[in-house]
Structure formats: C-alpha cells, structure tokens
Design an enzyme around this catalytic site. Structure first.
Site, mmCIF file in Angstrom:
data_model
loop_
_atom_site.group_PDB
_atom_site.id
_atom_site.type_symbol
_atom_site.label_atom_id
_atom_site.label_comp_id
_atom_site.label_asym_id
_atom_site.label_seq_id
_atom_site.Cartn_x
_atom_site.Cartn_y
_atom_site.Cartn_z
ATOM 1 N N LEU A 47 9.413 -2.963 -77.962
ATOM 2 C CA LEU A 47 9.792 -3.322 -76.594
ATOM 3 C C LEU A 47 10.033 -2.034 -75.814
ATOM 4 C CD1 LEU A 47 12.400 -6.256 -76.468
ATOM 5 C CD2 LEU A 47 10.147 -6.181 -75.401
ATOM 6 N N ASP A 48 9.507 -1.978 -74.589
ATOM 7 C CA ASP A 48 9.757 -0.818 -73.729
ATOM 8 C C ASP A 48 11.262 -0.639 -73.514
ATOM 9 O OD1 ASP A 48 7.050 -0.450 -73.435
ATOM 10 O OD2 ASP A 48 6.933 -1.463 -71.502
ATOM 11 N N PRO A 49 11.723 0.605 -73.285
ATOM 12 C CA PRO A 49 13.151 0.831 -73.021
ATOM 13 C C PRO A 49 13.694 -0.013 -71.864
ATOM 14 C CG PRO A 49 12.053 2.909 -73.431
ATOM 15 C CD PRO A 49 10.969 1.877 -73.365
#
Length: 301
Positions: A47-49
């Site tokens: 998951l992206d930050p």
C-alpha cells in the site's frame, strides 16, 4: 549498561492491519514484527504511504500463504480530485497540468463502463514496476523519462459513492496489478479534464476486509497475551479456496511432500488449487488431479 535483546518467537498467523496514513508497508511490517517478536514476517500487497486500509501481514508460516492472498480480489475506495494532474497521479506529486472542466455526475456514470472488464492500463511513472532492473519510481525521481508499456488488468466493478464539483468518491473491485492512481487519471482524461487520487483506502484483500482489521494503536495497547488473540490463523488466508480434510496417514504423507489418493464419496477428482488440513491445522497447499492431492507447499503448523 546494555538492554537484553528481545527473544524472537516462532509465532504464525495473520495480522489484518488497518495501515495508517503516511506509513510505508515496510514500516508497518517492521512495527508488527517487533510487537509480536516474530521470527519472520511479510505482507500481502503493498500500500502506498498515503493510502490507508487493509494490509495483511503474515507472521511465521503464514508467509507461505502470501501469494494466495496477494492474488485475491481487492476493493478500494478512492477520491478523484478534478482539474489537476500530478507527477505521481496522487496528492504527493507536483502539479503538471490543470483544467477548468468539472464533469457532471451523469457524465461520470456514463464513462465508467469503459473502465470495467479486462482493460489496458498504463501504470504510473512513480510505481514499483521494474524497467531494465530498476524500479520505475527510482528512475522518475532521478529525472529520467519512464516509459511503461500498458498492461491488461481486471476491473470487476466501479461505482460512484459521492459526486461533487471538486471531488468524487468511488469504489472499485479489481484484480492484482490494478493501479487506482492510473484509473483516476484515465477516468479524468476520458471526461476531458485532469484528475488525481486525493485519498485512497483499501477495504478488502482476498478474504480479509475492514471488518477484520486492527490498528497499530490496538496492537500497542494490548498486553502480549491479549495481542496474540488478535492474530488470525494461517488458514484464514485460504478462506477463498476449497479445503480437504486428511486422515492421520494422509497428513503424514503430505508433510513429507508426497501425493495422496483422496477417498470417500465427496472426494474431488480435480481441483486447480486447494489446501489440506488435519485437526484444523494447515498441512499444505496444492492441487488435485485424477483424485490425487499433490502438494505444492508444505506448512510446519
């Protein structure tokens, strides 16, 4: 005076983490691994930050089930912010184009069927895809031109949850490899404007959903013995696959990597993928051919 090193545990199971905003997936895994003092840990789907939501973290033997969970169907809720394109296709990037066009709710609904089914999608330049051995985001950050070829992805459904002049909230059900940032970018372009992802939440990965999730705060607040009860069993990763229960002789054979003949009126003759258990514990994953279970991966549970 030095502090004694914390002993690592051979603990296995799943932590279905509601990953917080502005934390990388690697940081989340490291935090959970430390909290459980686990010898081994990994995650099923980055998951992206800037994204929140379901990050399945596998401990111990559950790491062997990561491919099954990672390949599962995913559900995302995301906001498209209209009128602005960015370098990263999300709110983190620099603005590269703007438009005064704001699509109507009717126009948005009308264009969505073009983005369902098996579609061609060009991933964002800032992605983890490798180009000649280098990550695309590393090349993009270095100022190099990134040319990623479009690829086929499966989008089962998209629906509009809320529509506004500056932002619309949507939900998408999709398969592995689908970039929601690219989806937002392309939907906006199809509507004659620009857009980027303003917020992104993953609501489901394979068998795991928001209803299963725990937060970092929940884990930190729990005493160690209570924390262990928040773990889901290794078998939870196979909730979408057929289960075959073995007898003691069969289980012993499979644990040694051997195929076994399945008996009984309900025994399947053929299965592309399944898992076998003994007394509720995962023994192996594999497939069935001509009534014989053939192990692909054996578990030490």
């Amino acid at each position: 005076m030095t502090t004694a090193r914390r002993a690592k545990r051979a603990i296995s199971g799943w932590v279905v983490l509601n990953k917080p905003f502005d934390m990388t997936s690697t940081q989340a895994v490291g935090k959970v691994r430390w909290l459980f003092a686990a010898q081994k840990a990994g995650h099923a789907g980055t998951l992206d930050p800037l994204a929140t939501g379901i990050l399945p973290i596998a401990l111990g033997e559950a790491t062997k089930a990561v491919p099954q969970v990672q390949d599962g169907t995913k559900i995302y809720r995301f906001a498209i912010r209209w009128g602005t394109a960015t370098t990263t296709d999300d709110a983190e990037g620099s603005v590269i184009a703007q438009s005064d066009v704001r699509p109507s709710a009717e126009a948005l609904e009308a264009v969505l069927p073009r983005f369902t089914g098996t579609i061609l999608q060009k991933p964002p330049a800032f992605s983890a895809i490798k180009i000649d051995g280098e990550r695309a985001y590393d090349l993009a950050r270095a100022g190099e031109a990134v040319d990623i070829k479009p690829r086929e992805v499966d989008v089962d459904a998209i629906q509009v949850l809320e529509h506004g002049a500056e932002q619309s909230l949507l939900e998408v059900t999709c398969g592995k490899g689908t970039y929601v940032r690219a989806l937002a970018r392309d939907i906006a372009e199809a509507l004659g404007t620009h857009g980027h992802v303003g917020l992104l939440h993953r609501a489901a990965v394979g068998p795991f959903t928001d209803a299963d999730a725990v937060s970092i705060d929940d884990l930190e607040a729990a005493a160690e013995d209570v924390r262990d009860t928040l773990l889901k069993p290794v078998s939870a990763g196979f909730a979408d696959l057929p289960e075959i229960r073995l007898d003691p002789v069969q289980a012993t054979a499979v644990r040694h990597g051997n195929p076994v003949l399945l008996t009984g009126a309900a025994a399947p003759a053929s299965l592309e993928e399944c898992w076998v258990s003994f007394k509720g514990e995962v023994v192996a994953t594999g497939w069935v051919q001509f009534g014989q279970f053939k192990p692909r991966r054996v578990f030490n549970t």
